[in-house]
Design a protein around this motif. Structure first.
Motif, PDB file in Angstrom:
ATOM      1  N   PRO A 218      -0.225  -5.752  -9.616  1.00 12.01           N
ATOM      2  CA  PRO A 218      -1.604  -6.023  -9.228  1.00 12.01           C
ATOM      3  C   PRO A 218      -1.817  -6.159  -7.730  1.00 12.01           C
ATOM      4  CG  PRO A 218      -0.580  -7.971 -10.190  1.00 12.01           C
ATOM      5  CD  PRO A 218       0.368  -6.838 -10.398  1.00 12.01           C
ATOM      6  N   ASP A 219      -0.747  -6.422  -6.997  1.00 14.29           N
ATOM      7  CA  ASP A 219      -0.907  -6.555  -5.548  1.00 14.29           C
ATOM      8  C   ASP A 219      -0.763  -5.231  -4.808  1.00 14.29           C
ATOM      9  OD1 ASP A 219       0.863  -9.649  -5.814  1.00 14.29           O
ATOM     10  OD2 ASP A 219      -1.302  -9.287  -5.802  1.00 14.29           O
ATOM     11  N   LEU A 220      -0.564  -4.176  -5.566  1.00 18.04           N
ATOM     12  CA  LEU A 220      -0.303  -2.873  -4.953  1.00 18.04           C
ATOM     13  C   LEU A 220      -1.589  -2.051  -4.908  1.00 18.04           C
ATOM     14  CD1 LEU A 220       1.816  -0.728  -3.970  1.00 18.04           C
ATOM     15  CD2 LEU A 220       2.020  -0.065  -6.382  1.00 18.04           C
TER      16      LEU A 220
ATOM     17  N   PRO B 124       6.472   4.836 -16.403  1.00 17.93           N
ATOM     18  CA  PRO B 124       6.418   3.768 -17.401  1.00 17.93           C
ATOM     19  C   PRO B 124       5.280   2.800 -17.047  1.00 17.93           C
ATOM     20  CG  PRO B 124       8.123   3.285 -15.807  1.00 17.93           C
ATOM     21  CD  PRO B 124       7.587   4.655 -15.446  1.00 17.93           C
ATOM     22  N   PRO B 125       4.705   2.147 -18.021  1.00 13.36           N
ATOM     23  CA  PRO B 125       3.672   1.163 -17.698  1.00 13.36           C
ATOM     24  C   PRO B 125       4.270  -0.016 -16.925  1.00 13.36           C
ATOM     25  CG  PRO B 125       4.235   1.073 -20.032  1.00 13.36           C
ATOM     26  CD  PRO B 125       4.964   2.242 -19.456  1.00 13.36           C
ATOM     27  N   MET B 126       3.628  -0.394 -15.866  1.00 14.00           N
ATOM     28  CA  MET B 126       4.114  -1.486 -15.026  1.00 14.00           C
ATOM     29  C   MET B 126       2.916  -2.362 -14.653  1.00 14.00           C
ATOM     30  SD  MET B 126       6.706   0.536 -12.438  1.00 14.00           S
ATOM     31  CE  MET B 126       7.327  -0.976 -11.709  1.00 14.00           C
ATOM     32  N   SER B 127       3.227  -3.479 -14.032  1.00 15.79           N
ATOM     33  CA  SER B 127       2.157  -4.351 -13.581  1.00 15.79           C
ATOM     34  C   SER B 127       2.368  -4.724 -12.117  1.00 15.79           C
ATOM     35  CB  SER B 127       2.120  -5.614 -14.445  1.00 15.79           C
ATOM     36  OG  SER B 127       1.149  -6.497 -13.925  1.00 15.79           O
TER      37      SER B 127
ATOM     38  N   THR C 158       0.848  -1.194   0.000  1.00 15.89           N
ATOM     39  CA  THR C 158       0.000   0.000   0.000  1.00 15.89           C
ATOM     40  C   THR C 158       0.880   1.239   0.000  1.00 15.89           C
ATOM     41  OG1 THR C 158      -0.118  -0.110   2.411  1.00 15.89           O
ATOM     42  CG2 THR C 158      -1.970  -1.031   1.202  1.00 15.89           C
ATOM     43  N   VAL C 159       0.538   2.152  -0.871  1.00 20.47           N
ATOM     44  CA  VAL C 159       1.260   3.416  -0.986  1.00 20.47           C
ATOM     45  C   VAL C 159       0.265   4.555  -0.928  1.00 20.47           C
ATOM     46  CG1 VAL C 159       2.691   4.863  -2.472  1.00 20.47           C
ATOM     47  CG2 VAL C 159       3.085   2.391  -2.384  1.00 20.47           C
ATOM     48  N   GLY C 160       0.439   5.440   0.058  1.00 23.48           N
ATOM     49  CA  GLY C 160      -0.421   6.608   0.147  1.00 23.48           C
ATOM     50  C   GLY C 160       0.073   7.688  -0.793  1.00 23.48           C
ATOM     51  N   VAL C 161      -0.868   8.442  -1.337  1.00 22.80           N
ATOM     52  CA  VAL C 161      -0.475   9.564  -2.187  1.00 22.80           C
ATOM     53  C   VAL C 161      -1.211  10.824  -1.784  1.00 22.80           C
ATOM     54  CG1 VAL C 161       0.171   8.176  -4.208  1.00 22.80           C
ATOM     55  CG2 VAL C 161      -2.178   9.004  -3.978  1.00 22.80           C
ATOM     56  N   SER C 162      -0.533  11.899  -1.907  1.00 23.16           N
ATOM     57  CA  SER C 162      -1.103  13.217  -1.777  1.00 23.16           C
ATOM     58  C   SER C 162      -1.633  13.604  -3.163  1.00 23.16           C
ATOM     59  CB  SER C 162       0.004  14.155  -1.311  1.00 23.16           C
ATOM     60  OG  SER C 162      -0.457  15.465  -1.195  1.00 23.16           O
ATOM     61  N   TRP C 163      -1.832  14.871  -3.404  1.00 23.25           N
ATOM     62  CA  TRP C 163      -2.139  15.266  -4.777  1.00 23.25           C
ATOM     63  C   TRP C 163      -1.568  16.654  -5.035  1.00 23.25           C
ATOM     64  CZ3 TRP C 163      -4.735  19.721  -4.468  1.00 23.25           C
ATOM     65  CH2 TRP C 163      -5.745  19.901  -3.501  1.00 23.25           C
ATOM     66  N   GLY C 164      -1.330  16.934  -6.301  1.00 25.48           N
ATOM     67  CA  GLY C 164      -0.790  18.221  -6.713  1.00 25.48           C
ATOM     68  C   GLY C 164      -0.319  18.123  -8.141  1.00 25.48           C
ATOM     69  N   MET C 165       0.027  19.251  -8.702  1.00 31.98           N
ATOM     70  CA  MET C 165       0.422  19.284 -10.099  1.00 31.98           C
ATOM     71  C   MET C 165       1.767  18.601 -10.321  1.00 31.98           C
ATOM     72  SD  MET C 165      -1.102  23.027 -10.931  1.00 31.98           S
ATOM     73  CE  MET C 165      -0.881  23.038 -12.717  1.00 31.98           C
ATOM     74  N   THR C 166       2.592  18.576  -9.277  1.00 38.47           N
ATOM     75  CA  THR C 166       3.858  17.858  -9.388  1.00 38.47           C
ATOM     76  C   THR C 166       3.599  16.362  -9.566  1.00 38.47           C
ATOM     77  OG1 THR C 166       4.975  19.508  -8.034  1.00 38.47           O
ATOM     78  CG2 THR C 166       6.033  17.356  -8.194  1.00 38.47           C
TER      79      THR C 166
ATOM     80  N   ALA D  75      -2.393   4.461 -10.127  1.00 33.92           N
ATOM     81  CA  ALA D  75      -2.802   3.064 -10.200  1.00 33.92           C
ATOM     82  C   ALA D  75      -2.879   2.596 -11.658  1.00 33.92           C
ATOM     83  CB  ALA D  75      -4.146   2.878  -9.500  1.00 33.92           C
ATOM     84  N   ALA D  76      -3.388   3.449 -12.527  1.00 32.44           N
ATOM     85  CA  ALA D  76      -3.524   3.069 -13.933  1.00 32.44           C
ATOM     86  C   ALA D  76      -2.156   2.788 -14.553  1.00 32.44           C
ATOM     87  CB  ALA D  76      -4.250   4.164 -14.714  1.00 32.44           C
ATOM     88  N   CYS D  77      -1.220   3.640 -14.289  1.00 30.63           N
ATOM     89  CA  CYS D  77       0.126   3.473 -14.857  1.00 30.63           C
ATOM     90  C   CYS D  77       0.859   2.267 -14.276  1.00 30.63           C
ATOM     91  CB  CYS D  77       0.980   4.705 -14.585  1.00 30.63           C
ATOM     92  SG  CYS D  77       0.486   6.091 -15.574  1.00 30.63           S
ATOM     93  N   LEU D  78       0.627   2.037 -12.988  1.00 29.19           N
ATOM     94  CA  LEU D  78       1.384   0.996 -12.316  1.00 29.19           C
ATOM     95  C   LEU D  78       0.706  -0.374 -12.396  1.00 29.19           C
ATOM     96  CD1 LEU D  78       2.392   3.005  -9.085  1.00 29.19           C
ATOM     97  CD2 LEU D  78       3.719   2.659 -11.188  1.00 29.19           C
ATOM     98  N   GLY D  79      -0.464  -0.396 -12.999  1.00 31.17           N
ATOM     99  CA  GLY D  79      -1.200  -1.652 -13.017  1.00 31.17           C
ATOM    100  C   GLY D  79      -1.577  -2.085 -11.617  1.00 31.17           C
ATOM    101  N   ALA D  80      -1.957  -1.083 -10.821  1.00 29.19           N
ATOM    102  CA  ALA D  80      -2.282  -1.327  -9.419  1.00 29.19           C
ATOM    103  C   ALA D  80      -3.783  -1.053  -9.186  1.00 29.19           C
ATOM    104  CB  ALA D  80      -1.430  -0.419  -8.542  1.00 29.19           C
TER     105      ALA D  80
END
Lengths: 329, 329
Positions: free
Chosen positions: B138-140, B133-136, B116-124, B165-170
């Motif tokens: 699925p357990d993330l 890069p596209p990754m896979s 599990t990875v928490g994310v904030s948000w912002g333009m950065t 999540a879309a980019c990481l396949g998560a």
DNA sequence: GTGAATTTTTTACAGATGTATATATTGCCT
DNA sequence: AGGCAATATATACATCTGTAAAAAATTCAC
């Protein structure tokens, strides 16, 4: 694992080296920090060293001298080089080398358990004797390795072994004979005398030898004062001689010139000298470059003691010779 | 043994270092060669390093960047710094840092077993998503750590977690709530809803957090678009705020300003964030220097991802602050 | 000349480095 | 999807470095 582009691997290499050399981290710590393996870190450091990314600089006033002596040592293919700094304004090719030899010999006698040390003779060794500190080495015997000259002005070839012995608090054993026998005297009969046989036997078990060398010119005391009348310097040169060690004339490659003079020379054979465990050659002066190189080639030098003028000339002329061979090739 | 004059010991030190660093000899080999002890050789090398006789130089185009990141790391007292090179002619404080963050996150996800990875948000973070890069994985699970804004033009605060999540396949889990509650709405009652309680529970076991920060100015998306009408940027500044992390405003020392706004903020508490094992702060731009430093002070940064312009400003302003304190002292 | 203090050397050992080898992983081709 | 080759990692081990402690040697003072 995706193989990295070469820019990334150099960035990684630099970062590894930064942590290792600047931050003082161990290779295992760096591997943990950069999330890689210790092998990768080790390889990055090796690569950085081999590509010149990492350069070690030795900044000291002594660096130039140490570099010079390492270059001479490598050039001659010998064990070590000791360089004494010479005065350039009043250059004299005995003083600096004499001082360096005195210092080196004193240090060696303190740290080695030498019992017998053979000595040659020459004005360079005389200069060293002037600079030797008083020591007490009662178990040490200084053995002269060749006969002397019967003539001279201030310099006495028979005083070298006794001079070393006096300064070192040692004993001495002189080869009380002329360096060259007169015409018609059979060398083997002459040397069969028991006192000479006993002295020559000492040569087989010397712990060290202190040698010098000379070119074939009037600058050589031997050539100026000790040659038999029927042998000229010109004839020696024609026979290929470029200088002598222990009264034995060598060619440019260090080979004995096989001259009739050998049958009249009273001194240790070169083949015996080659086997002495520690051979110290003390020599300096532009005119001695060739014979220094030849002696090293012959295997007569473990340690060269010289001055910085001569060391630089050895290097420079070595480079010239390499350049000439390269142009000829 | 006679103690040597200091000139002789420096000459010895230089000679030792020459053999060690230039000739590649081991310390035992050098001891044998120079007729001394391994301890003496080791001490000479240590002494040469500490006196600066030996200097290690790392020559590479990457040296400057690695040095800069080490200086920033040391300055902020954090674990690591990743620097992306920015275009100076068309400076934009999202692009380089976004690229650097994308690269760093991709590498981290490959090498860590994050769940599990928490994310904030912002333009950065938005800029980073563009570069991932596209990754896979699925357990993330990507978990948003604070509510979003209800208004905007091109930027959508609710798209950050889903974009990662879309980019990481998560997978992702959104905090579907406004970042600030309206006046009169009780925060605790609001958050007692099971769906929020479940989401907040995730914050306790995050493996990592991807954070950003902003100053208190119209350049901040939050300040420009998300503040309740009754709270002005001026009032926050008057209360001591110099910027925010996760919607929480901090003063120059990294302390929360203890503002009434906290009772209306929907997001992870700073004290919970401090305990996350790996906190990645992505931030760049001259206006963010103070809040970057404050966040580091607060213990919210293990890794800073920034650009080189910002890194240099951090260092320069750190030196100015040190100079001012020194002058005041 | 002797004894004490100081310094150096020798020995021992822990940790780091360097490298070899076995195992695991990745990429590519069929 | 499977097999094979290439590459990387993990493990093991030899060697080197760094340092501590014991023993030996040297120096100095009386």
């Amino acid at each position: 694992m995706v193989r990295e582009a070469s820019d990334e691997t150099e960035a990684f290499t630099v970062e590894v080296c930064w942590h290792y050399y600047v931050n003082g981290m161990t290779q295992a710590e760096i591997a943990g920090h950069l999330d890689t393996t210790r092998l990768r870190v080790n390889q990055a450091i090796q690569k950085a060293k081999s590509l010149g990314i990492v350069k070690v600089q030795i900044d000291s006033p002594f660096s130039a001298r140490i570099e010079l002596q390492e270059r001479v040592r490598s050039h001659l293919g010998i064990e070590r080089v000791q360089i004494g700094p010479a005065r350039r304004d009043e250059y004299n090719y005995h003083t600096a080398v004499g001082a360096a030899l005195a210092s080196f010999v004193a240090e060696r006698i303190r740290s080695k358990t030498w019992k017998t040390v053979g000595v040659s003779w020459g004005m360079t060794l005389e200069a060293a004797i002037q600079k030797l500190p008083p020591m007490s080495a009662p178990d040490l015997e200084i053995v002269s390795m060749l006969g002397g000259t019967m003539q001279g002005a201030s310099f006495n070839s028979f005083s070298i072994a006794s001079g070393f012995a006096a300064c070192l608090g040692a004993n001495y054993s002189l080869l009380a004979a002329p360096i060259f026998l007169s015409e018609g005297v059979d060398r083997e009969i002459f040397l069969s005398q028991e006192i000479f046989a006993d002295h020559f036997a000492k040569f087989e078990t010397l712990d060290a030898a202190i040698l010098t060398c000379a070119d074939v010119s009037p600058r050589s005391f031997l050539v100026a004062n000790g040659m038999p009348k029927e042998f000229s310097a010109e004839a020696l040169i024609e026979a290929g001689a470029i200088g002598d060690v222990l009264g034995r004339f060598l060619d440019e490659s260090g080979r004995s010139i096989g001259h009739p003079l050998d049958q009249r020379t009273i001194g240790v054979d070169i083949a015996v000298v080659e086997k002495i465990p520690e051979k110290i050659l003390a020599a300096a002066g532009p005119h001695k470059i060739d014979i220094i190189r030849a002696a090293a080639r012959r295997g007569l030098v473990d340690t060269l003691v010289t001055d910085d003028v001569t060391a630089e000339l050895l290097i420079a002329s070595g480079e010239q010779r390499a350049t000439r061979r390269s142009a000829a090739g």
